[in-house]
Design a protein around this motif. Structure first.
Motif, PDB file in Angstrom:
ATOM      1  N   ILE A 129     -24.460   3.363 -22.803  1.00  9.71           N
ATOM      2  CA  ILE A 129     -25.820   2.902 -22.512  1.00  9.71           C
ATOM      3  C   ILE A 129     -26.221   1.820 -23.506  1.00  9.71           C
ATOM      4  N   SER A 130     -25.907   2.054 -24.771  1.00 13.54           N
ATOM      5  CA  SER A 130     -26.159   1.091 -25.841  1.00 13.54           C
ATOM      6  C   SER A 130     -25.160   1.397 -26.944  1.00 13.54           C
ATOM      7  N   PRO A 131     -25.096   0.590 -27.999  1.00 15.64           N
ATOM      8  CA  PRO A 131     -24.101   0.844 -29.049  1.00 15.64           C
ATOM      9  C   PRO A 131     -24.198   2.223 -29.709  1.00 15.64           C
ATOM     10  N   ASP A 132     -25.348   2.889 -29.587  1.00 18.30           N
ATOM     11  CA  ASP A 132     -25.476   4.215 -30.212  1.00 18.30           C
ATOM     12  C   ASP A 132     -25.775   5.329 -29.210  1.00 18.30           C
ATOM     13  N   THR A 133     -25.773   5.007 -27.925  1.00 20.48           N
ATOM     14  CA  THR A 133     -26.145   5.996 -26.906  1.00 20.48           C
ATOM     15  C   THR A 133     -25.116   6.004 -25.778  1.00 20.48           C
ATOM     16  N   PHE A 134     -24.708   7.214 -25.398  1.00 16.52           N
ATOM     17  CA  PHE A 134     -23.602   7.354 -24.443  1.00 16.52           C
ATOM     18  C   PHE A 134     -23.883   8.515 -23.493  1.00 16.52           C
ATOM     19  N   GLU A 135     -23.203   8.500 -22.350  1.00 11.53           N
ATOM     20  CA  GLU A 135     -23.255   9.631 -21.430  1.00 11.53           C
ATOM     21  C   GLU A 135     -21.917  10.352 -21.441  1.00 11.53           C
ATOM     22  N   ARG A 136     -21.979  11.684 -21.318  1.00 13.98           N
ATOM     23  CA  ARG A 136     -20.764  12.486 -21.231  1.00 13.98           C
ATOM     24  C   ARG A 136     -21.027  13.688 -20.328  1.00 13.98           C
ATOM     25  N   PRO A 137     -20.015  14.127 -19.577  1.00 10.50           N
ATOM     26  CA  PRO A 137     -20.215  15.275 -18.688  1.00 10.50           C
ATOM     27  C   PRO A 137     -20.207  16.589 -19.470  1.00 10.50           C
TER      28      PRO A 137
ATOM     29  N   ALA B 293     -23.398  18.525 -14.991  1.00 11.58           N
ATOM     30  CA  ALA B 293     -24.554  17.890 -15.621  1.00 11.58           C
ATOM     31  C   ALA B 293     -24.040  16.770 -16.518  1.00 11.58           C
ATOM     32  N   ILE B 294     -24.865  15.765 -16.722  1.00 12.74           N
ATOM     33  CA  ILE B 294     -24.507  14.650 -17.585  1.00 12.74           C
ATOM     34  C   ILE B 294     -25.455  14.643 -18.777  1.00 12.74           C
ATOM     35  N   ALA B 295     -24.899  14.676 -19.984  1.00 12.16           N
ATOM     36  CA  ALA B 295     -25.702  14.642 -21.203  1.00 12.16           C
ATOM     37  C   ALA B 295     -25.763  13.222 -21.731  1.00 12.16           C
ATOM     38  N   THR B 296     -26.945  12.811 -22.166  1.00 14.97           N
ATOM     39  CA  THR B 296     -27.111  11.532 -22.854  1.00 14.97           C
ATOM     40  C   THR B 296     -27.166  11.832 -24.344  1.00 14.97           C
TER      41      THR B 296
END
Length: 310
Positions: A118-126, A132-135
Motif C-alpha cells: 500500500i505504501s513503503p510502511d503499509t502492506f496487506e497479508r492474508p 480475511a486480509i490484514a493491513t
C-alpha cells in the motif's frame, strides 16, 4: 530508501520467485538491489543484472554459500542490511528459513506473506487461511518481508542493465553443515511456476488410481500435478505435490481440481488461480464456490473422457 531482494537461485540461474519479489520491492519505492549469495554463481549474478527494474546486484561468492544454508545466508544479509530500508525474501521454503533469522538479529518484526504494497510502511497479508486480509503497518527502520509470489506479477527477466558489485562472503557458521541433497527429478513443470495444474483429492481412493486418472490428463495438457492434503496424508501422492495452506501456494492460468472437496486449507493455496475447474460428484462440495467451471460428475468417468477429447 532502497530495497534489497534476496535472490533464489541454483548458482546458475535465477528462480522465478525472485522476479515476483522484485516487483514487490519496486512498489516499496526507491531503488531495488538484488543479493546473489552463492558459490561460483557469476552466471546467476549476470542473470540478476538483466532483470528489469534492478539498479544493482550484490554478488557474494564463497563455499559457505554454496548450498544456501540459512545460517550462512542470513549472516550475509546482515552484513549489508544497514544499507537498506526493506529486505525482501520470496515466501518459499528458502525465504521462510532465512528471513526470521534476519528479523530476529535485527530485533524487528517480520512482515510475512504480503500480497500487496500500500505504501513503503503499509502492506496487506492474508490471515485465517486467506478468509480475511490484514493491513499491517510497520514503524521499524528496517522492514524484513516475505512476499507471497502469487500476489505480484513477475518482473521481466530481461531488459535491465544493473551493475554487479562483488562483496566479501561470510565465513561458514559452525552451527550447521551441508551433508547431502536428494533431489527428485521430474520432467513436469515446477508446481509453483506451472501455468496449468491438475490436482487430485482423497476421492481417488489409492495411489494407483491417482496415477491412473491424474497423470494422463496432466500429460495431455503439459501440466504439473498437485494434490490435496487429504490425498498426501493418505499416501496417494508425494508431500512435495501438496497444494494448500500447509503446502504450496499456486496461482496458475488453469487449475483443475479432481475429486477435491474444497476444504479451507486447500482453497487457501489455489483460489488465486486465473481459471478454476472443479470435477466432483457432490453438488454441495465447497470447491464449486470458487470454481469458474464446475462439472458434477464421477471423476473416474469424466476425467478419462476429458483426456480423450483433449
Amino acid at each position: 530508501m532502497t530495497a534489497l531482494v534476496i535472490a533464489e537461485h541454483d548458482n546458475a540461474a535465477i528462480k522465478g520467485a525472485t522476479l515476483n519479489t522484485v516487483t514487490a520491492a519496486a512498489q516499496c519505492g526507491g531503488e531495488v538491489h538484488i543479493l546473489v549469495a552463492g558459490h561460483n554463481a557469476a552466471v546467476a549474478a549476470e542473470a540478476a543484472a538483466k532483470i528489469a527494474g534492478v539498479s544493482k546486484v550484490i554478488h557474494a561468492d564463497g563455499e559457505a554459500l554454496a548450498h544456501g544454508l540459512a545460517e550462512n545466508v542470513a549472516a550475509q544479509v546482515l552484513a549489508i542490511a544497514g544499507n537498506y530500508s526493506h529486505l525482501l525474501f520470496p515466501a518459499t521454503a528458502g525465504g521462510k528459513n532465512v528471513a526470521p533469522r534476519v528479523a530476529a538479529k535485527l530485533d524487528v518484526a517480520q512482515l510475512s506473506d504480503i500480497t500487496k504494497v500500500i505504501s513503503p510502511d503499509t502492506f496487506e497479508r492474508p490471515i485465517y487461511a486467506g478468509n480475511a486480509i490484514a493491513t499491517v503497518q510497520s514503524s521499524d527502520v528496517t522492514k524484513v518481508i516475505t512476499v507471497r509470489t502469487t500476489g505480484f506479477d513477475a518482473a521481466a527477466a530481461s531488459g535491465g542493465s544493473a551493475a554487479v558489485e562483488a562483496v566479501a562472503a561470510v565465513a561458514a557458521s559452525a552451527k550447521s553443515a551441508f551433508v547431502k541433497s536428494e533431489i527428485a527429478k521430474n520432467d513436469r513443470p515446477e508446481l509453483t511456476a506451472a501455468k496449468i495444474i491438475v490436482s487430485g483429492g482423497r476421492a481417488l481412493g489409492s495411489a494407483e488410481k491417482f496415477n491412473e486418472v491424474i497423470t494422463p490428463l496432466a500429460d495431455k495438457l503439459g501440466a504439473a500435478i498437485g494434490a490435496s492434503r487429504a490425498a498426501v496424508d493418505a499416501g496417494y501422492a508425494a508431500n512435495d505435490l501438496q497444494v494448500g495452506q500447509t503446502g504450496k501456494i499456486v496461482a496458475p492460468q488453469l487449475y483443475i481440481a479432481c475429486g477435491i472437496s474444497g476444504a479451507i486449507q486447500h482453497l487457501a493455496g489455489m483460489k488465486d488461480s486465473k481459471v478454476i475447474v472443479a470435477i466432483n460428484k457432490d453438488p454441495e462440495a465447497p470447491i464449486f464456490s470458487v470454481a469458474d467451471y464446475g462439472l458434477e460428475a464421477d471423476l473416474f468417468t469424466a476425467v478419462p473422457e476429458l483426456v480423450k477429447s483433449v
